[in-house]
Each structure stands twice: as C-alpha cells, then as structure tokens.
Write a protein that holds these residues in place. Structure first.
Motif, mmCIF file in Angstrom:
data_model
loop_
_atom_site.group_PDB
_atom_site.id
_atom_site.type_symbol
_atom_site.label_atom_id
_atom_site.label_comp_id
_atom_site.label_asym_id
_atom_site.label_seq_id
_atom_site.Cartn_x
_atom_site.Cartn_y
_atom_site.Cartn_z
ATOM 1 N N GLY A 11 0.775 -1.223 0.000
ATOM 2 C CA GLY A 11 0.000 0.000 0.000
ATOM 3 C C GLY A 11 0.808 1.276 0.000
ATOM 4 O O GLY A 11 0.242 2.368 -0.075
ATOM 5 N N GLY A 12 2.125 1.161 0.098
ATOM 6 C CA GLY A 12 2.954 2.356 0.076
ATOM 7 C C GLY A 12 3.081 2.926 -1.329
ATOM 8 O O GLY A 12 2.575 2.352 -2.293
ATOM 9 N N GLY A 13 3.757 4.049 -1.426
ATOM 10 C CA GLY A 13 3.971 4.666 -2.718
ATOM 11 C C GLY A 13 4.213 6.145 -2.568
ATOM 12 O O GLY A 13 4.457 6.649 -1.464
ATOM 13 N N LEU A 14 4.112 6.841 -3.683
ATOM 14 C CA LEU A 14 4.287 8.290 -3.703
ATOM 15 C C LEU A 14 2.926 8.957 -3.540
ATOM 16 O O LEU A 14 1.998 8.668 -4.308
ATOM 17 C CB LEU A 14 4.935 8.716 -5.018
ATOM 18 N N VAL A 15 2.837 9.833 -2.565
ATOM 19 C CA VAL A 15 1.581 10.509 -2.266
ATOM 20 C C VAL A 15 1.851 12.004 -2.134
ATOM 21 O O VAL A 15 2.886 12.400 -1.577
ATOM 22 C CB VAL A 15 0.958 9.981 -0.957
ATOM 23 N N GLN A 16 0.941 12.810 -2.604
ATOM 24 C CA GLN A 16 1.088 14.254 -2.464
ATOM 25 C C GLN A 16 0.735 14.695 -1.048
ATOM 26 O O GLN A 16 -0.096 14.048 -0.378
ATOM 27 C CB GLN A 16 0.187 14.966 -3.462
ATOM 28 N N PRO A 17 1.339 15.760 -0.575
ATOM 29 C CA PRO A 17 0.965 16.295 0.744
ATOM 30 C C PRO A 17 -0.539 16.547 0.818
ATOM 31 O O PRO A 17 -1.141 17.062 -0.137
ATOM 32 C CB PRO A 17 1.760 17.595 0.824
ATOM 33 N N GLY A 18 -1.104 16.181 1.944
ATOM 34 C CA GLY A 18 -2.544 16.311 2.119
ATOM 35 C C GLY A 18 -3.322 15.081 1.710
ATOM 36 O O GLY A 18 -4.521 14.972 2.019
#
Length: 123
Positions: free
Chosen positions: A8-15
C-alpha cells in the motif's frame, strides 16, 4: 511459518491519504498483536500504532495524532493502517510486526517483521 507482508505504500502528495495493509499468515490474530512502525532516513524506528486481542487499538505516534487509524479484518488476516493529511515528514518505510498478546511501542519487543513498504510524501 509466521509471515507478514506490507503493501500500500507509494508516492503521495501532501494532504493525501493512504491505507497500508499488513497481511499475515502462520498465526492467529486472536492471540497475537500487530504493531505498525516506521523508519525515516537517518532516524530510529518509531512506533506508530498497534492492534491487540487484549487492548484493541493503541496509538503511539504523537506526530500522527488524529490522522491515523488502525483496523483489522479477521476474514483476511490483515491489519490496516490508514493515514490521512499526509505530510512530507511522514515519509518513511512502514513496517508491521507481531508479538504475542499485548502491544508494545518498543520495536525490540517484536520478533517477527515484514519487509516494509515505502511511503514518500512529496509534491
């Protein structure tokens, strides 16, 4: 054979938000606790949250206060960590681990670990 597998991890934008999964096998969640930990680059591993058959949900990380929820799906032998309003400082490798019965915020108290899932919060 005790096994834990995070996903479930990965690159996510702030917020943004995400849900991490810890799929387990080889033992019963009725008698084992699942702890979530994270380790940022250059920092010590930090306890985030835990779910145990004796105490239910326990939350450790003050920096995540109000932004994370731990839950369990017995049918899938999986424990979830949901994090919302993600910040760049949440960037870390997130691990789940297991120990018998009750929770502990000390990672040294956990014997079995997953391989971790990397979360990067960045725009």
């Amino acid at each position: 054979q005790v096994q834990l597998e995070e996903s479930g991890g990965g690159l996510v934008q702030p917020g943004g938000s995400l849900r991490l999964s810890c799929r387990t096998s080889g033992f019963s969640l009725d008698v084992y606790a699942i702890g979530w930990f994270r380790q940022a680059p250059g920092k010590e591993r930090e306890g985030v949250s835990c779910f145990s058959p004796t105490d239910g949900s326990t939350y450790y990380a003050d920096s995540l206060k109000g932004r994370h929820t731990i839950s369990k799906n017995d049918a899938k032998n999986t424990v979830y960590l949901h994090i919302s309003s993600l910040k760049p400082e949440d960037t870390a490798v997130y691990y789940c681990a297991t120990r018998s019965w009750d929770c502990s915020r000390d990672y040294n108290d956990y014997r079995f670990w997953g391989q971790g899932t990397r979360v990067t919060v960045s725009s």
